[in-house]
Design a protein around this motif. Structure first.
Motif, PDB file in Angstrom:
ATOM      1  N   ARG A 302      31.687  63.717  62.105  1.00 39.09           N
ATOM      2  CA  ARG A 302      32.279  62.646  62.952  1.00 39.09           C
ATOM      3  C   ARG A 302      31.718  61.253  62.266  1.00 39.09           C
ATOM      4  O   ARG A 302      32.807  60.406  62.282  1.00 39.09           O
ATOM      5  CB  ARG A 302      31.910  62.756  64.325  1.00 39.09           C
ATOM      6  N   TYR A 303      30.688  61.085  62.308  1.00 40.31           N
ATOM      7  CA  TYR A 303      30.173  59.781  61.643  1.00 40.31           C
ATOM      8  C   TYR A 303      29.922  59.977  60.120  1.00 40.31           C
ATOM      9  O   TYR A 303      29.206  60.883  59.658  1.00 40.31           O
ATOM     10  CB  TYR A 303      28.822  59.604  62.312  1.00 40.31           C
ATOM     11  N   ASP A 318      33.310  55.886  62.552  1.00 40.59           N
ATOM     12  CA  ASP A 318      33.400  56.844  63.806  1.00 40.59           C
ATOM     13  C   ASP A 318      34.632  57.228  63.858  1.00 40.59           C
ATOM     14  O   ASP A 318      35.700  56.336  63.970  1.00 40.59           O
ATOM     15  CB  ASP A 318      33.278  56.295  65.283  1.00 40.59           C
TER      16      ASP A 318
END
Length: 428
Positions: A302-303, A318
């Motif tokens: 996700r990051y 993000d």
């Protein structure tokens, strides 16, 4: 084999019971129970607990229980030097706490009540063996009861006290044992720091720490046709054999954590660490935009570590808010005199990822800041049990195969990063 080698006191029991216990506690029965224990899921995830238990059991069965000492275990089980300082290196004490905890969990399961029991004698590392039930016989009650006790309601047969008392004692014993077990689990529950590092510590083998090189300026966008996966920025490196100071501070912190838990570590520069090296066991990657493995192995999370060449930014992206540039560092600004006293506040950011990586087949921990201050702050967080509690409040840390990510921020003052602040936590 003499009963003295098996830490069981049978002298106060009737002769027929003594004979039954001696039969149950033969070396063969003990070794059979040992194999049942180490194959159970409670123990399979901890090679250290298995080695510890095997060693002390075999020493006891050989009649050498008096040789089971902290230093001996440290040398024979954990490979320490004979002269190592037990006051500084607590590997045996830590492993004993973990072993006691796992034994308590195992025997706390009702399905194991009929099995031969193993434990460590309190205050030592010598094992204690006991039959499935070590309940003392109930004392004989007088044959004659007081007159008042002999009276009963018409038509109701009085229940003999001898039948009731053993059940009362058994119920009291069960409740007491349950309270002791719950109290033990509460006192010895692993902390947030232990839970974060458990997948690395419990995986057999040596841990590789791969450290990023000194960068030669900011990264640049990938060139079309280079065959680079995704949008991984191009890292420009110097030919210097050294690594950034902040990265080495973080290496020292991680090394201290792993060494205190009995893990062997190899430290290499990222540039000489091959994919084959990463497949040998758990890996800790230090550095972000100066470590290409960090960029590659975290790109599906996700990051991610990203580059915005138009705005001259490196930033933590993000994927759920791709246009956000809050956690960013400008690449077009001079790095001299940054964060000096009296100057404007300076913010750096870091990303920590604990990944179950399908490419390597092992746990990979990525620790890297956008600049060196963030890397140093990330190392401080991971080595501080109190700071890790903030992460534990946001996401459970005991899911070894779940991908965990932590975004940090730190304020730089006079060239020194301040305490790390947890900005976001993601678990998938």
């Amino acid at each position: 084999m003499p009963n003295a080698r098996i830490a069981v006191d049978t002298t106060m029991l009737p002769a027929d019971v003594q004979e039954e216990i001696r039969t149950e506690l033969t070396p063969e029965a003990i070794r059979e129970q040992l194999e049942i224990l180490v194959r159970d899921h409670v123990f399979r995830s901890s090679k250290r607990s298995v080695q510890f238990l095997r060693d002390v059991v075999e020493e006891t069965l050989r009649g050498a229980a008096e040789h089971i000492k902290e230093r001996t275990i440290g040398v024979e089980v954990f490979g320490r030097e004979p002269s190592y300082d037990t006051n500084v290196d607590h590997v045996v004490r830590t492993a004993a706490i973990e072993l006691r905890k796992r034994l308590a969990i195992y025997y706390g399961d009702p399905k194991h009540r009929s099995e031969l029991r193993m434990s460590l004698v309190p205050g030592s590392y010598v094992p204690h063996f006991a039959p499935p039930s070590e309940v003392e016989p109930a004392p004989e009650m007088p044959h004659a009861l007081p007159a008042a006790a002999e009276e009963s309601a018409p038509g109701i047969e009085p229940v003999p006290v001898r039948r009731v008392l053993p059940w009362v004692m058994a119920g009291t014993t069960v409740v007491l044992l349950a309270c002791i077990l719950l109290g033990y689990r509460w006192l010895h529950a692993p902390g947030a720091q232990d839970l974060f590092w458990a997948p690395v510590v419990d995986t057999p083998g040596t841990v590789l720490i791969a450290v990023g090189d000194v960068p030669n300026g900011p990264p640049s966008p990938p060139v079309a046709g280079e065959g680079r996966p995704g949008d991984i920025p191009v890292i420009h490196k110097t030919s210097s054999p050294s690594v950034p100071f902040a990265d080495m501070v973080t290496v020292a912190r991680v090394l201290g954590i792993l060494d205190s838990r009995g893990k062997k570590v190899i430290i290499r520069q990222e540039s000489v660490s091959s994919f084959s090296d990463l497949r040998e066991g758990p890996v800790v990657l230090i550095g972000a935009f100066n470590n290409e493995w960090s960029l590659r192995l975290s790109r599906q999370m996700r990051y991610t570590l990203a580059l915005d060449p138009d705005q001259h930014l490196i930033y933590i992206r993000d994927t759920k808010n791709p246009d956000q540039r809050t956690w960013a560092w400008g690449t077009d600004k001079s790095t001299q005199h940054q964060g000096e006293s009296g100057g404007p506040p300076l913010q750096d950011y870091a990303l920590i990822s604990r990944i179950w990586n399908s490419e390597t087949g092992h746990i990979v921990v990525v620790i890297g800041g956008l600049y060196t201050y963030g890397t140093q702050a990330a190392g401080e967080l991971l080595s501080n049990p109190q700071l890790m509690q903030a992460v534990a409040k946001a996401a459970p840390l005991d899911k070894a195969h779940a991908n965990l990510q932590i975004v940090l921020g730190t304020t730089v003052t006079d060239g020194t990063p301040g305490p790390p602040r947890v900005l976001a936590v993601s678990q998938e």
